[in-house]
Design a protein around this motif. Structure first.
Motif, mmCIF file in Angstrom:
data_model
loop_
_atom_site.group_PDB
_atom_site.id
_atom_site.type_symbol
_atom_site.label_atom_id
_atom_site.label_comp_id
_atom_site.label_asym_id
_atom_site.label_seq_id
_atom_site.Cartn_x
_atom_site.Cartn_y
_atom_site.Cartn_z
ATOM 1 N N GLU A 37 0.894 -1.370 0.114
ATOM 2 C CA GLU A 37 -0.056 0.088 0.015
ATOM 3 C C GLU A 37 0.788 1.259 -0.186
ATOM 4 O O GLU A 37 1.941 1.237 0.794
ATOM 5 C CB GLU A 37 -0.862 0.015 1.320
ATOM 6 N N GLU A 38 0.607 2.204 -1.078
ATOM 7 C CA GLU A 38 1.404 3.213 -1.265
ATOM 8 C C GLU A 38 1.358 4.258 -0.031
ATOM 9 O O GLU A 38 2.541 4.759 0.525
ATOM 10 C CB GLU A 38 1.049 4.127 -2.431
ATOM 11 N N VAL A 39 0.240 4.508 0.574
ATOM 12 C CA VAL A 39 0.312 5.367 1.843
ATOM 13 C C VAL A 39 1.039 4.965 2.992
ATOM 14 O O VAL A 39 1.591 5.661 3.654
ATOM 15 C CB VAL A 39 -1.237 5.668 2.159
ATOM 16 N N SER A 40 0.969 3.646 3.232
ATOM 17 C CA SER A 40 1.441 3.014 4.413
ATOM 18 C C SER A 40 3.051 3.130 4.082
ATOM 19 O O SER A 40 3.910 3.329 4.920
ATOM 20 C CB SER A 40 1.246 1.651 4.626
ATOM 21 N N ARG A 42 4.811 5.022 2.283
ATOM 22 C CA ARG A 42 5.320 6.428 2.505
ATOM 23 C C ARG A 42 5.595 6.990 3.802
ATOM 24 O O ARG A 42 6.360 7.446 4.404
ATOM 25 C CB ARG A 42 4.559 7.459 1.713
ATOM 26 N N GLN A 43 4.434 6.392 4.771
ATOM 27 C CA GLN A 43 4.288 6.763 6.139
ATOM 28 C C GLN A 43 5.688 6.182 6.931
ATOM 29 O O GLN A 43 6.216 6.663 7.613
ATOM 30 C CB GLN A 43 2.881 6.085 6.795
ATOM 31 N N ARG A 46 8.931 7.721 5.941
ATOM 32 C CA ARG A 46 8.909 8.980 6.852
ATOM 33 C C ARG A 46 9.401 8.727 8.424
ATOM 34 O O ARG A 46 10.310 9.679 8.744
ATOM 35 C CB ARG A 46 7.823 9.761 6.685
#
Length: 160
Positions: A37-40, A42-43, A46
């Motif tokens: 999952e792209e959002v996870s 990136r999170q 970060r």
């Protein structure tokens, strides 16, 4: 004099298991694996900037550059209870408890909520709270009589 070799059955460094919430960060730092999952992803990328691995254990670098060892929430609750009620405990507020735990080099994400639970369940702390509508409350080992105090204020024409 003959020196015999000695075998050690136990590992020199005892490593703790990585808390489940920190497992994705640990795997990213070790081998660069990210969730699909792209959002996870990136999170995790970060957040991973604040973490490092030392002797196989995960540490978080605080904003004041203190390395804080990531611990399980159950171990964190034990740390909070030790700080709050231990030999040198002083029944501090929840934020103070978390600050002291972090300063001593421990970190877990749910620390503040757990500290609030520790303070809420502590009988010593709850006896220090002045409740609305109570006749007398325990405060610092003495009795505080609300009616006498209101009479005192009335004499000096102070409204409450």
């Amino acid at each position: 004099m003959v020196v015999e070799s000695m075998e050690i059955d136990e590992p020199v460094f005892v490593t703790r298991p990585v808390p489940p919430l920190a497992q994705p960060i640990m795997s990213y730092l070790k081998d660069g694996s990210l969730p699909k999952e792209e959002v996870s992803a990136r999170q995790i990328q970060r957040r991973a900037k604040a973490y490092t691995i030392i002797n196989g254990e995960l540490y978080k670098r605080s904003v004041t550059n203190i390395l804080q060892q990531c611990v399980e929430p159950a171990e964190g609750q034990e740390i909070l209870r030790d700080i709050h009620q231990g030999e040198c405990g002083h029944h501090a507020s929840s934020r103070t408890l978390v600050g002291k735990a972090f300063q001593h080099g421990f970190y877990w994400p749910s620390a503040l909520q757990e500290a609030e639970d520790v303070v809420r369940k502590c009988n010593g702390c709850q006896s220090e709270v002045v409740g609305a509508g109570t006749r007398s409350v325990r405060r610092g080992g003495s009795r505080f009589d609300q009616d006498l105090f209101i009479d005192f204020l009335f004499v000096f024409l102070i409204r409450v």
